[in-house]
Design a protein around this motif. Structure first.
Motif, PDB file in Angstrom:
ATOM      1  N   ARG A   1       0.836  -1.204   0.394  1.00 27.02           N
ATOM      2  CA  ARG A   1       0.306  -0.099   0.097  1.00 27.02           C
ATOM      3  C   ARG A   1       0.850   1.522   0.188  1.00 27.02           C
ATOM      4  NH1 ARG A   1      -4.459  -2.804   1.719  1.00 27.02           N
ATOM      5  NH2 ARG A   1      -3.594  -3.675   4.069  1.00 27.02           N
TER       6      ARG A   1
ATOM      7  N   ILE B   1       1.996   1.836  -3.555  1.00 24.78           N
ATOM      8  CA  ILE B   1       0.805   1.849  -4.531  1.00 24.78           C
ATOM      9  C   ILE B   1       0.683   3.332  -4.290  1.00 24.78           C
ATOM     10  CG2 ILE B   1      -2.232   2.352  -4.314  1.00 24.78           C
ATOM     11  CD1 ILE B   1      -1.094  -0.784  -4.302  1.00 24.78           C
ATOM     12  N   ARG B   2       0.454   4.015  -2.797  1.00 22.09           N
ATOM     13  CA  ARG B   2       0.228   5.096  -2.714  1.00 22.09           C
ATOM     14  C   ARG B   2       1.115   6.832  -2.985  1.00 22.09           C
ATOM     15  NH1 ARG B   2      -1.666   3.427   1.846  1.00 22.09           N
ATOM     16  NH2 ARG B   2       0.841   4.294   3.766  1.00 22.09           N
TER      17      ARG B   2
ATOM     18  N   LEU C   1       2.943   5.971  -6.051  1.00 18.52           N
ATOM     19  CA  LEU C   1       3.183   5.787  -7.240  1.00 18.52           C
ATOM     20  C   LEU C   1       1.571   6.653  -7.150  1.00 18.52           C
ATOM     21  CD1 LEU C   1       3.685   2.393  -8.247  1.00 18.52           C
ATOM     22  CD2 LEU C   1       5.527   4.637  -8.805  1.00 18.52           C
ATOM     23  N   GLN C   2       1.169   6.419  -6.777  1.00 16.60           N
ATOM     24  CA  GLN C   2       0.182   7.418  -6.862  1.00 16.60           C
ATOM     25  C   GLN C   2       0.512   8.805  -7.181  1.00 16.60           C
ATOM     26  OE1 GLN C   2      -2.732   5.680  -4.375  1.00 16.60           O
ATOM     27  NE2 GLN C   2      -4.096   5.079  -5.719  1.00 16.60           N
TER      28      GLN C   2
ATOM     29  N   ILE D   1      -2.244  -2.603  -9.634  1.00 20.56           N
ATOM     30  CA  ILE D   1      -1.569  -1.711 -10.255  1.00 20.56           C
ATOM     31  C   ILE D   1      -2.050  -1.244 -12.070  1.00 20.56           C
ATOM     32  CG2 ILE D   1      -0.071   0.271 -11.475  1.00 20.56           C
ATOM     33  CD1 ILE D   1       1.553  -0.329  -9.332  1.00 20.56           C
TER      34      ILE D   1
ATOM     35  N   ARG E   1      -8.567  17.625  -5.761  1.00 21.44           N
ATOM     36  CA  ARG E   1      -8.475  16.313  -7.533  1.00 21.44           C
ATOM     37  C   ARG E   1      -7.171  15.816  -7.390  1.00 21.44           C
ATOM     38  NH1 ARG E   1     -10.733  14.155 -11.363  1.00 21.44           N
ATOM     39  NH2 ARG E   1      -9.653  13.596 -12.990  1.00 21.44           N
ATOM     40  N   THR E   2      -6.846  14.690  -6.737  1.00 28.05           N
ATOM     41  CA  THR E   2      -5.965  13.447  -6.270  1.00 28.05           C
ATOM     42  C   THR E   2      -6.490  12.334  -6.588  1.00 28.05           C
ATOM     43  OG1 THR E   2      -4.386  12.691  -4.389  1.00 28.05           O
ATOM     44  CG2 THR E   2      -6.592  13.004  -3.347  1.00 28.05           C
ATOM     45  N   ALA E   3      -5.197  10.948  -6.817  1.00 33.05           N
ATOM     46  CA  ALA E   3      -5.144  10.050  -6.831  1.00 33.05           C
ATOM     47  C   ALA E   3      -4.895   9.667  -6.244  1.00 33.05           C
ATOM     48  CB  ALA E   3      -4.334   9.751  -8.213  1.00 33.05           C
ATOM     49  N   VAL E   4      -3.977   9.972  -4.855  1.00 31.43           N
ATOM     50  CA  VAL E   4      -3.639   8.834  -3.590  1.00 31.43           C
ATOM     51  C   VAL E   4      -4.902   8.980  -3.084  1.00 31.43           C
ATOM     52  CG1 VAL E   4      -2.326   9.528  -1.743  1.00 31.43           C
ATOM     53  CG2 VAL E   4      -1.576  10.996  -4.302  1.00 31.43           C
ATOM     54  N   PHE E   5      -4.456   7.550  -2.695  1.00 37.30           N
ATOM     55  CA  PHE E   5      -5.989   6.290  -1.217  1.00 37.30           C
ATOM     56  C   PHE E   5      -5.380   7.201   0.330  1.00 37.30           C
ATOM     57  CE2 PHE E   5      -6.790   2.637  -4.642  1.00 37.30           C
ATOM     58  CZ  PHE E   5      -7.429   3.797  -5.520  1.00 37.30           C
ATOM     59  N   PRO E   6      -6.208   7.603   0.406  1.00 34.66           N
ATOM     60  CA  PRO E   6      -5.996   7.078   2.397  1.00 34.66           C
ATOM     61  C   PRO E   6      -5.276   6.217   3.058  1.00 34.66           C
ATOM     62  CG  PRO E   6      -8.774   6.287   1.815  1.00 34.66           C
ATOM     63  CD  PRO E   6      -7.738   7.186   0.647  1.00 34.66           C
ATOM     64  N   ALA E   7      -4.213   6.454   3.391  1.00 31.12           N
ATOM     65  CA  ALA E   7      -3.290   5.282   3.975  1.00 31.12           C
ATOM     66  C   ALA E   7      -4.265   3.830   4.898  1.00 31.12           C
ATOM     67  CB  ALA E   7      -2.543   6.062   5.501  1.00 31.12           C
ATOM     68  N   ALA E   8      -5.302   4.718   5.367  1.00 32.28           N
ATOM     69  CA  ALA E   8      -6.011   2.969   6.526  1.00 32.28           C
ATOM     70  C   ALA E   8      -5.618   1.952   6.446  1.00 32.28           C
ATOM     71  CB  ALA E   8      -7.290   3.751   5.143  1.00 32.28           C
ATOM     72  N   ARG E   9      -5.992   1.607   7.557  1.00 32.32           N
ATOM     73  CA  ARG E   9      -5.408   0.694   8.035  1.00 32.32           C
ATOM     74  C   ARG E   9      -4.035   0.216   8.273  1.00 32.32           C
ATOM     75  NH1 ARG E   9      -9.899  -3.788   5.956  1.00 32.32           N
ATOM     76  NH2 ARG E   9     -10.743  -1.852   6.047  1.00 32.32           N
TER      77      ARG E   9
ATOM     78  N   SER F   1       0.742   9.644 -12.367  1.00 29.01           N
ATOM     79  CA  SER F   1       0.376   8.723 -11.503  1.00 29.01           C
ATOM     80  C   SER F   1      -0.365   6.921 -12.102  1.00 29.01           C
ATOM     81  CB  SER F   1      -0.973   9.630 -10.821  1.00 29.01           C
ATOM     82  OG  SER F   1      -2.158   9.006  -9.642  1.00 29.01           O
TER      83      SER F   1
ATOM     84  N   VAL G   1      -2.835   3.714 -11.722  1.00 26.55           N
ATOM     85  CA  VAL G   1      -3.835   4.028 -12.450  1.00 26.55           C
ATOM     86  C   VAL G   1      -4.014   2.623 -11.541  1.00 26.55           C
ATOM     87  CG1 VAL G   1      -5.904   3.408 -12.938  1.00 26.55           C
ATOM     88  CG2 VAL G   1      -3.875   5.288 -14.152  1.00 26.55           C
TER      89      VAL G   1
ATOM     90  N   LEU H   1     -11.125  12.003  -2.418  1.00 28.68           N
ATOM     91  CA  LEU H   1     -10.445  11.783  -3.794  1.00 28.68           C
ATOM     92  C   LEU H   1     -10.753  13.575  -4.413  1.00 28.68           C
ATOM     93  CD1 LEU H   1      -9.764   8.411  -4.878  1.00 28.68           C
ATOM     94  CD2 LEU H   1      -8.710  10.184  -2.680  1.00 28.68           C
TER      95      LEU H   1
END
Lengths: 152, 152
Positions: free
Chosen positions: A6, A9-10, A12-13, A47, A144-152, B51, B53, B93
């Motif tokens: 994760r 992923i963040r 690279l987002q 991805i 406007r972001t592509a980054v997911f929340p870090a969560a868990r 970014s 996807v 987001l």
DNA sequence: CCCCTAATTGGCAGAATCTGCCAATATTGA
DNA sequence: TCAATATTGGCAGATTCTGCCAATTAGGGG
């Protein structure tokens, strides 16, 4: 899919063209295992790809519109027809099915208001089977972001 | 911003990690001028970044929600407050200002329905000054592309 | 508690890619 | 037509990628 995946992923987002060594450094790995994780995420379809983030206005498409559409009938054939047509329309960047009254929401990009009128007349109405259309123009974009929340 | 720049942009929206030589080949240029155009587009802010996807479900956030919000008052302070808070909430987001009744539309990602309830209770309501909230869950996604229409 | 197995990691080297510089070409305007 | 300017193509040093092997770590059974 662990916490390290994760993190990757963040990262690279945030920057999809980050070099593998920088990425490795950012997530506290050495380049080799880092690259292997990225390749795994790609192979598993987590991805799905990489994309340039472009300013639509500079490109020449300053108007973003959210269009909500309700169909007249919701038979298999009507739905399939509508969804297939959406795929083919270049101005439609997104098409989501919403819960509730079996509605769709489109995100549409056009150069000006005239083009939007033409879009509705020449691209949407000809699809057929549409009960109603609700248009919301985007006046400004706060975030406007592509980054997911870090969560868990 | 000529037709070649737009070609480059669409190619990089398709695949943001394309090598410069492949990109050059795709748009019929040699690598040097191609790279220079890309760097220009980046410097001018036309290309704002790159970014990855990512499949939200695989990441652990299967629920996408569009939330429409209407404020009670639209004074400078109320608006600024709301917009600043939106920036800080990781689950949000996207946040767009819509024409019409001075509404906002958010795109929100959460792991489950319980998390969505918590999100509304603990993140949105505390912002204050909110008149109404309209929730639409995404049931499925028919289309989702980053590639702009070729147009003109 | 120890050992065994398996997965993950770190580092190295050949191959591919990037990118700054210079000359050649194409374009624009007078 | 000519000159000035912008854009292009190619080359070479520097960086980055990526497949392979040994070393380390984590997990399970005796």
């Amino acid at each position: 899919m662990d916490s390290k995946d994760r993190q990757i992923i963040r990262a690279l987002q945030c920057d999809g063209r980050m070099t593998n060594q920088d990425l490795a450094e950012a997530v506290n790995l050495s380049p080799s295992p880092c690259l292997r994780r990225v390749r795994n995420l790609e192979a598993q379809g987590v991805i799905q790809g990489y994309s340039a983030v472009v300013d639509a206005k500079s490109y020449g498409l300053p108007i973003t519109v959210f269009v909500r559409i309700k169909l007249e009938r919701h038979g298999e054939a009507d739905v399939k027809n509508f969804e297939r047509k959406m795929q083919l329309i270049d101005e439609v960047l997104e098409c989501h099915v919403l819960t509730g009254a079996m509605d769709y929401q489109l995100r549409v990009l056009v150069p000006d208001l005239e083009a939007y009128e033409e879009f509705i007349r020449n691209r949407i109405h000809p699809v057929g089977g549409i009960a109603s259309i609700d248009t919301s123009f985007v006046y400004g974009t706060v975030k406007r972001t592509a980054v997911f929340p870090a969560a868990r």
